[in-house]
Design an enzyme around this catalytic site. Structure first.
Site, PDB file in Angstrom:
ATOM      1  N   TYR A 152      -4.438  17.477  -5.160  1.00 13.91           N
ATOM      2  CA  TYR A 152      -4.061  16.643  -6.319  1.00 13.91           C
ATOM      3  C   TYR A 152      -3.319  17.499  -7.344  1.00 13.91           C
ATOM      4  CZ  TYR A 152      -4.707  13.644 -10.463  1.00 13.91           C
ATOM      5  OH  TYR A 152      -4.509  12.874 -11.588  1.00 13.91           O
ATOM      6  N   ASP A 183       0.859  -1.182   0.000  1.00 12.38           N
ATOM      7  CA  ASP A 183       0.000   0.000   0.000  1.00 12.38           C
ATOM      8  C   ASP A 183       0.899   1.238   0.000  1.00 12.38           C
ATOM      9  OD1 ASP A 183      -1.651   2.115   0.497  1.00 12.38           O
ATOM     10  OD2 ASP A 183      -2.789   1.125   2.098  1.00 12.38           O
ATOM     11  N   LYS A 231       0.541  16.844  -8.732  1.00 13.71           N
ATOM     12  CA  LYS A 231       0.904  16.554 -10.125  1.00 13.71           C
ATOM     13  C   LYS A 231       1.799  17.659 -10.690  1.00 13.71           C
ATOM     14  CE  LYS A 231      -1.119  12.588 -10.726  1.00 13.71           C
ATOM     15  NZ  LYS A 231      -0.395  11.373 -11.090  1.00 13.71           N
TER      16      LYS A 231
HETATM   17  N1  LIG Z   1      -8.059   8.429 -15.235  1.00 19.66           N
HETATM   18  C1  LIG Z   1      -7.871   9.710 -15.524  1.00 19.66           C
HETATM   19  O1  LIG Z   1      -8.767  10.423 -15.997  1.00 19.66           O
HETATM   20  C2  LIG Z   1      -6.498  10.306 -15.304  1.00 19.66           C
HETATM   21  C3  LIG Z   1      -6.242  11.572 -15.841  1.00 19.66           C
HETATM   22  C4  LIG Z   1      -4.983  12.140 -15.659  1.00 19.66           C
HETATM   23  C5  LIG Z   1      -4.011  11.452 -14.972  1.00 19.66           C
HETATM   24  N2  LIG Z   1      -4.296  10.242 -14.442  1.00 19.66           N
HETATM   25  C6  LIG Z   1      -3.227   9.562 -13.679  1.00 19.66           C
HETATM   26  O2  LIG Z   1      -3.025   8.264 -14.195  1.00 19.66           O
HETATM   27  C7  LIG Z   1      -2.621   7.388 -13.167  1.00 19.66           C
HETATM   28  C8  LIG Z   1      -3.483   6.138 -13.185  1.00 19.66           C
HETATM   29  O3  LIG Z   1      -4.831   6.501 -13.005  1.00 19.66           O
HETATM   30  P1  LIG Z   1      -6.046   5.500 -13.283  1.00 19.66           P
HETATM   31  O4  LIG Z   1      -7.189   6.343 -13.677  1.00 19.66           O
HETATM   32  O5  LIG Z   1      -5.608   4.411 -14.163  1.00 19.66           O
HETATM   33  O6  LIG Z   1      -6.306   4.940 -11.814  1.00 19.66           O
HETATM   34  P2  LIG Z   1      -7.136   3.645 -11.353  1.00 19.66           P
HETATM   35  O7  LIG Z   1      -7.915   3.056 -12.468  1.00 19.66           O
HETATM   36  O8  LIG Z   1      -7.861   4.055 -10.116  1.00 19.66           O
HETATM   37  O9  LIG Z   1      -5.973   2.596 -10.975  1.00 19.66           O
HETATM   38  C9  LIG Z   1      -5.127   2.886  -9.923  1.00 19.66           C
HETATM   39  C10 LIG Z   1      -4.046   1.822  -9.778  1.00 19.66           C
HETATM   40  O10 LIG Z   1      -3.182   2.225  -8.720  1.00 19.66           O
HETATM   41  C11 LIG Z   1      -3.222   1.278  -7.671  1.00 19.66           C
HETATM   42  N3  LIG Z   1      -3.287   1.929  -6.378  1.00 19.66           N
HETATM   43  C12 LIG Z   1      -4.196   2.817  -5.940  1.00 19.66           C
HETATM   44  N4  LIG Z   1      -3.931   3.183  -4.687  1.00 19.66           N
HETATM   45  C13 LIG Z   1      -2.825   2.486  -4.313  1.00 19.66           C
HETATM   46  C14 LIG Z   1      -2.073   2.411  -3.134  1.00 19.66           C
HETATM   47  N5  LIG Z   1      -2.411   3.097  -2.044  1.00 19.66           N
HETATM   48  N6  LIG Z   1      -0.996   1.609  -3.108  1.00 19.66           N
HETATM   49  C15 LIG Z   1      -0.643   0.875  -4.180  1.00 19.66           C
HETATM   50  N7  LIG Z   1      -1.325   0.887  -5.329  1.00 19.66           N
HETATM   51  C16 LIG Z   1      -2.411   1.690  -5.401  1.00 19.66           C
HETATM   52  C17 LIG Z   1      -4.495   0.473  -7.874  1.00 19.66           C
HETATM   53  O11 LIG Z   1      -4.296  -0.777  -7.260  1.00 19.66           O
HETATM   54  P3  LIG Z   1      -5.494  -1.666  -6.676  1.00 19.66           P
HETATM   55  O12 LIG Z   1      -6.141  -2.258  -7.896  1.00 19.66           O
HETATM   56  O13 LIG Z   1      -4.846  -2.687  -5.864  1.00 19.66           O
HETATM   57  O14 LIG Z   1      -6.386  -0.728  -5.946  1.00 19.66           O
HETATM   58  C18 LIG Z   1      -4.583   0.460  -9.408  1.00 19.66           C
HETATM   59  O15 LIG Z   1      -3.744  -0.524  -9.910  1.00 19.66           O
HETATM   60  C19 LIG Z   1      -2.696   8.183 -11.872  1.00 19.66           C
HETATM   61  O16 LIG Z   1      -1.415   8.667 -11.539  1.00 19.66           O
HETATM   62  C20 LIG Z   1      -3.601   9.346 -12.224  1.00 19.66           C
HETATM   63  O17 LIG Z   1      -3.345  10.480 -11.438  1.00 19.66           O
HETATM   64  C21 LIG Z   1      -5.505   9.644 -14.601  1.00 19.66           C
END
Ligand SMILES: NC(=O)c1ccc[n+]([C@@H]2O[C@H](COP(=O)([O-])OP(=O)(O)OC[C@H]3O[C@@H](n4cnc5c(N)ncnc54)[C@H](OP(=O)(O)O)[C@@H]3O)[C@@H](O)[C@H]2O)c1
Length: 346
Positions: free
Chosen positions: A220, A119, A224
């Site tokens: 956030y 975590d 970033k």
């Molecule tokens: N989605 C968007 O619109 C968006 C836009 C801009 C930037 N981003 C960036 O892209 C990245 C990925 O985002 P996403 O949308 O793909 O997120 P997501 O679908 O919520 O996936 C998050 C991933 O991170 C892991 N995670 C979350 N909390 C954790 C913790 N405390 N310790 C270890 N692992 C953890 C999760 O693991 P578990 O499965 O085990 O929970 C999952 O594998 C992030 O950095 C986000 O800020 C996303």
């Protein structure tokens, strides 16, 4: 005095002529910079071939480490890097999700995997030593700093719960830095052993939330934005060691974090987003004004370019529009939460 007469009086005097010539030069300079920048954007997005990952050790037995690999964008990074022929170390919170994913990736792409579950919000030393133990003997060349957390809904900074604030900063900033301190030396070793015949790569996930100061997502947004400065600084430091460092900027992508289920023109699914991110490594795409930074998805790229060329990311207008948008998202999110709570009671 008519406009024509006023103009003539300006052009008749020496200072007026110099001022007009100066204005002309500035105009030509601005138009030239804009045209070059737009041409470079179009070239990056639509003309140049996709980056060949052989230079980062694909199909040469090398390894990539992907954080936040069990879901969303990180899971796609893992799949697509494996498809390119890199072995993958999958890092995230949930061991069973990682194991299922590892089995799927191994059987589909005939590469090797390792899993490391911790975590990242705990910032315990054991997290980083567990990762180090797994990768210390592997020839790692790529690190994808993807793990991240945002606010559950837009929230005024002064009302942000302490746990949410701590988790965002610990995961997005502290853990990302410490993971990089574990992985980057191993990448440097691999590159040195190969006499720089392969390069290293460190990609970190940025966001429009960091590109534009974002009211109601202030923590956030700041985290970033921190990654932008840190990643660009690191890019300068690690270049001489043969390691490319890049911040990848994204607007919304469908995922659990964004809570958006359906893709649209401006909101790709993780598969299309990651495809553009990997294809555009080493190019700026929409981030034409920034060193070691890429806004790779075409619709996001035009948004980034458009904002930069008009109001600017730090302008009062951009801040106001962003504030209004997040205020209205908060109102809708609170209404939805109240509706769900009422349904639960019934
Ligand atoms: N989605 C968007 O619109 C968006 C836009 C801009 C930037 N981003 C960036 O892209 C990245 C990925 O985002 P996403 O949308 O793909 O997120 P997501 O679908 O919520 O996936 C998050 C991933 O991170 C892991 N995670 C979350 N909390 C954790 C913790 N405390 N310790 C270890 N692992 C953890 C999760 O693991 P578990 O499965 O085990 O929970 C999952 O594998 C992030 O950095 C986000 O800020 C996303």
């Amino acid at each position: 005095m008519s406009i024509y007469q006023s103009l003539q009086s300006v052009t008749d005097c020496k200072i007026g002529q110099i001022a007009l010539f100066g204005a002309l030069l500035v105009g030509v300079y601005k138009i030239t910079v804009f045209t070059l920048s737009l041409s470079s954007l179009v070239l990056d997005l639509f003309v140049l071939p996709a980056t060949d990952f052989k230079k980062y050790g694909a199909k040469k037995g090398k390894w990539a480490v992907v954080t936040g690999a069990s879901d969303g964008i990180g899971k796609e990074y893992a799949f697509q890097l494996a498809a390119k022929g890199l072995n993958v170390v999958l890092v995230s919170r949930t061991q069973d999700k990682l194991e299922i994913l590892a089995t799927e990736i191994e059987s589909k792409y005939k590469i090797e995997t390792r899993v490391v579950a911790f975590d990242a919000s705990t910032d315990e030393k054991s997290n980083y030593t567990a990762l180090e133990q797994v990768i210390t003997s592997l020839p790692v060349t790529v690190l994808i700093n993807n793990v991240g957390q945002s606010h559950s809904i837009p929230v005024p900074f002064l009302e942000t719960e302490e746990k949410e604030l701590n988790d965002i900063i610990t995961i997005n900033v502290t853990a990302t830095l410490k993971i990089t301190q574990v992985v980057a030396p191993i990448i440097a070793q691999t590159v040195a052993k190969e006499n720089k015949k392969v390069r290293g790569l460190i990609l970190s996930m940025g966001s429009f939330g960091g590109l534009l100061p974002t009211p109601y997502l202030a923590t956030y947004s700041g985290s970033k934005s921190f990654l932008q400065a840190w990643s660009s600084a690191l890019a300068g430091e690690l270049k001489p060691q043969g390691i490319d460092v890049e911040l990848v900027i994204s607007y919304l992508v469908t995922s659990a974090m964004s809570k958006i289920k359906h893709a649209s023109l401006a909101i790709p699914n993780p598969k299309n987003f990651v495809k553009s991110a990997l294809a555009g490594v080493g190019r700026r795409n929409g981030a034409q004004e920034r060193f070691a930074t890429s806004t790779p998805y075409w619709a996001h790229a035009f948004m980034h370019f458009g904002i930069d060329q008009t109001v600017g990311v730090y302008s009062k207008l951009a801040n106001k529009l962003n504030f209004d948008m997040h205020k209205s998202i908060r109102v809708r999110a609170l209404k939805k939460a109240a509706r769900l709570a009422a349904q639960k009671k019934d």
